[in-house]
Design a protein around this motif. Sequence first.
Motif, PDB file in Angstrom:
ATOM      1  N   GLY A 199       0.792  -1.226   0.000  1.00 61.19           N
ATOM      2  CA  GLY A 199       0.000   0.000   0.000  1.00 61.19           C
ATOM      3  C   GLY A 199       0.819   1.268   0.000  1.00 61.19           C
ATOM      4  N   LEU A 200       2.155   1.164   0.107  1.00 59.13           N
ATOM      5  CA  LEU A 200       3.004   2.356   0.101  1.00 59.13           C
ATOM      6  C   LEU A 200       2.860   3.092  -1.234  1.00 59.13           C
ATOM      7  CD1 LEU A 200       5.293   3.869   1.732  1.00 59.13           C
ATOM      8  CD2 LEU A 200       6.910   2.582   0.302  1.00 59.13           C
ATOM      9  N   PHE A 201       2.543   4.388  -1.177  1.00 57.49           N
ATOM     10  CA  PHE A 201       2.418   5.208  -2.374  1.00 57.49           C
ATOM     11  C   PHE A 201       3.816   5.678  -2.754  1.00 57.49           C
ATOM     12  CE2 PHE A 201       1.811   9.166  -4.685  1.00 57.49           C
ATOM     13  CZ  PHE A 201       0.724   8.896  -5.513  1.00 57.49           C
ATOM     14  N   VAL A 202       4.274   5.320  -3.949  1.00 56.63           N
ATOM     15  CA  VAL A 202       5.639   5.624  -4.374  1.00 56.63           C
ATOM     16  C   VAL A 202       5.619   6.486  -5.635  1.00 56.63           C
ATOM     17  CG1 VAL A 202       7.844   4.680  -5.152  1.00 56.63           C
ATOM     18  CG2 VAL A 202       6.522   3.472  -3.399  1.00 56.63           C
ATOM     19  N   SER A 203       6.268   7.639  -5.553  1.00 55.73           N
ATOM     20  CA  SER A 203       6.420   8.495  -6.730  1.00 55.73           C
ATOM     21  C   SER A 203       7.898   8.612  -7.076  1.00 55.73           C
ATOM     22  CB  SER A 203       5.823   9.884  -6.487  1.00 55.73           C
ATOM     23  OG  SER A 203       6.354  10.484  -5.317  1.00 55.73           O
ATOM     24  N   VAL A 204       8.169   8.752  -8.372  1.00 56.20           N
ATOM     25  CA  VAL A 204       9.529   8.978  -8.862  1.00 56.20           C
ATOM     26  C   VAL A 204       9.509  10.303  -9.619  1.00 56.20           C
ATOM     27  CG1 VAL A 204      11.353   8.187 -10.406  1.00 56.20           C
ATOM     28  CG2 VAL A 204      10.103   6.529  -9.006  1.00 56.20           C
ATOM     29  N   THR A 205      10.339  11.247  -9.181  1.00 55.85           N
ATOM     30  CA  THR A 205      10.367  12.592  -9.746  1.00 55.85           C
ATOM     31  C   THR A 205      11.703  12.823 -10.433  1.00 55.85           C
ATOM     32  OG1 THR A 205       8.962  13.312  -7.913  1.00 55.85           O
ATOM     33  CG2 THR A 205      10.034  15.033  -9.208  1.00 55.85           C
ATOM     34  N   MET A 206      11.678  13.407 -11.629  1.00 58.82           N
ATOM     35  CA  MET A 206      12.902  13.603 -12.404  1.00 58.82           C
ATOM     36  C   MET A 206      12.843  14.925 -13.162  1.00 58.82           C
ATOM     37  SD  MET A 206      12.227  10.982 -15.609  1.00 58.82           S
ATOM     38  CE  MET A 206      11.431   9.718 -14.616  1.00 58.82           C
ATOM     39  N   PRO A 207      13.980  15.407 -13.660  1.00 62.23           N
ATOM     40  CA  PRO A 207      13.990  16.657 -14.430  1.00 62.23           C
ATOM     41  C   PRO A 207      13.107  16.578 -15.676  1.00 62.23           C
ATOM     42  CG  PRO A 207      16.214  16.089 -13.754  1.00 62.23           C
ATOM     43  CD  PRO A 207      15.350  14.897 -13.429  1.00 62.23           C
ATOM     44  N   GLY A 208      12.578  17.718 -16.070  1.00 66.45           N
ATOM     45  CA  GLY A 208      11.779  17.808 -17.286  1.00 66.45           C
ATOM     46  C   GLY A 208      12.468  18.654 -18.335  1.00 66.45           C
ATOM     47  N   THR A 209      12.210  18.349 -19.584  1.00 67.60           N
ATOM     48  CA  THR A 209      12.699  19.150 -20.713  1.00 67.60           C
ATOM     49  C   THR A 209      11.541  19.358 -21.680  1.00 67.60           C
ATOM     50  OG1 THR A 209      13.312  17.299 -22.159  1.00 67.60           O
ATOM     51  CG2 THR A 209      14.943  17.978 -20.495  1.00 67.60           C
ATOM     52  N   ALA A 210      11.784  20.147 -22.708  1.00 63.95           N
ATOM     53  CA  ALA A 210      10.755  20.359 -23.721  1.00 63.95           C
ATOM     54  C   ALA A 210      10.370  19.046 -24.392  1.00 63.95           C
ATOM     55  CB  ALA A 210      11.240  21.366 -24.761  1.00 63.95           C
ATOM     56  N   ALA A 211      11.302  18.084 -24.406  1.00 62.96           N
ATOM     57  CA  ALA A 211      11.037  16.773 -24.999  1.00 62.96           C
ATOM     58  C   ALA A 211      10.401  15.807 -24.004  1.00 62.96           C
ATOM     59  CB  ALA A 211      12.339  16.170 -25.531  1.00 62.96           C
ATOM     60  N   GLY A 212      10.026  16.303 -22.844  1.00 61.38           N
ATOM     61  CA  GLY A 212       9.466  15.467 -21.784  1.00 61.38           C
ATOM     62  C   GLY A 212      10.482  15.276 -20.688  1.00 61.38           C
ATOM     63  N   THR A 213      11.544  14.570 -21.014  1.00 61.81           N
ATOM     64  CA  THR A 213      12.705  14.446 -20.143  1.00 61.81           C
ATOM     65  C   THR A 213      13.905  14.185 -21.034  1.00 61.81           C
ATOM     66  OG1 THR A 213      13.560  13.394 -18.120  1.00 61.81           O
ATOM     67  CG2 THR A 213      12.498  11.948 -19.731  1.00 61.81           C
TER      68      THR A 213
END
Length: 406
Positions: free
Chosen positions: A183-197
Motif C-alpha cells: 500500500g506504500l504510495f511511491v512516486s519517482v520525480t525527475m527533471p523535465g525538458t521540452a522533450a518530456g525528459t
Amino acid sequence: MRTRRIGPVLAAVAVAAGTAATLATHGASASVNATAALSDNWYASAPYLMPQSNNPPDPAAVMSATGQKAFQLAFILAPSGGGCSPTWDGTSAVSSDTTVTGVVNKIRGAGGDVSVSVGGYGGTKLGQTCSDANATAAAYQQVIDKYSLHALDFDLEEPEYENDAAINNELGAAQILQRDNPGLFVSVTMPGTAAGTGWFGTQLLDKAKTLGFTPDNFSIMPFDGGFNGASSQTSALEAFHSLLMSHLGWDSATAYAHEGFSGMNGKSDAGEYFYQADFQTVLDYATGHGLGRFTYWSVNRDRACTTTTDNGVCSNVPQSDWDFTKYTAKFAGATPPTSGTTTTTTTTTTTPGNGGSCAAAAWSATTAYNGGAVVSYNGHKWTAKWWTYGDTPGGAAGVWTDNGAC
C-alpha cells in the motif's frame, strides 16, 4: 539542466525563526503519532515543504487556509560526512530526530498526513553511498518506520541522476520498499525538458522496465529549463506521455494515469515565472487527462516577498499567502476556503495580460514593442529593454524590466 530544489542554506536562520521554533516544541517526544493512510489522491497532491530550513511555515495554518491535507517533507540525504544512514538535509540523523517528528505530529493532529521525499538537487544521496539496492532500501526503511509513512517520493536529480549505479540503487530500493510495505504510495520525480525528459530520464524509464518496477507515478519537473508559462509545461507533459508509452509499453490511458507534474511557483532559479493562472492551466490539463500527480516546490515559497526577495522563502510574484497550495488541494478534490486565515500581503493578483488597476495598457502577445515601451502584466508594470515580440514579461528571455506592482 538545473532543476534546483532550494537547499538548506537558510537552516540556521530558519531554526532561529519563530515559526520553526514553534514547530520544534512539538518534537519534545521522539514518538510519532501513527495514523491510517489517507486516500492516494492526497499523497498525489502533496506539495513539498522543508520542515527544518527555508523558514518553514506552520503546516496547520496552511491546511486551514487551503484545505490541503498532505505535505511532501524534504529531503532525506546521506550524511554529509559519508555513510549509508538517513539524515535530514545531510546533517540531522533520522534515528535521533525530534523536530521533524513534531511537524509530522502537528500535521496528523490536524487531520492530515505526510510523505517524505528522498534526494533532491543538493547534497549526497543514499543511492550514491549505499553499497547496493538492499542497503539503500534498508536505510529508507528506517525513515518509513520512524514516521509510520504511507508514502515516499524518490526525487532523482543531478548528479545522482547521471550515475547509473546510483539510480540502480534508488529504483531497486523503491521496488523493495513497495514490496515490503503493502500500500506504500511511491512516486519517482525527475527533471523535465521540452522533450518530456532528457537522455538520462529515458535511461531511468528503461531501467525501471528492466527491473519490472512500476511506481504510482513518474513525475517531471518542467522548470529551470527554458520554460515559459503553462503552455510550455503542458507541451512537455504531453511529450513525456509519449515517452511513457514508447519506453514502458503502456497504452495512452495507462501512461496518463502514471504521469505526474511537479512545478515551481513564482520565479524559478533560472528566472522563469509561473503565476497562478499558469498553475490553473496545468491543473486543468492534469485533471482533464487523468494525470496521477500534481505537486509543486514549495510551500516554503508560497507567500509574497515583502522584506526579502530570497527565492527560498517567497515566490517573487504577486500573491496572497498559500495561493499555490490551493491548486494542489483542488487536484485532490477539495474545495479551498474562500476566506479564513490567509493574509494578503500584496496587490490583488490578475490574470496574465490583464492590466488590472494599472494605468499602462495590458501586454499583448501579438503586439511588437520597441525599447522603452511600458505595459502592465499580472498586476505589475513592465518596461521593454529592446524591441520585442511575443516575449512574456518576467519570462526567461529577460526582455522586460519589472517596475513593481501597480
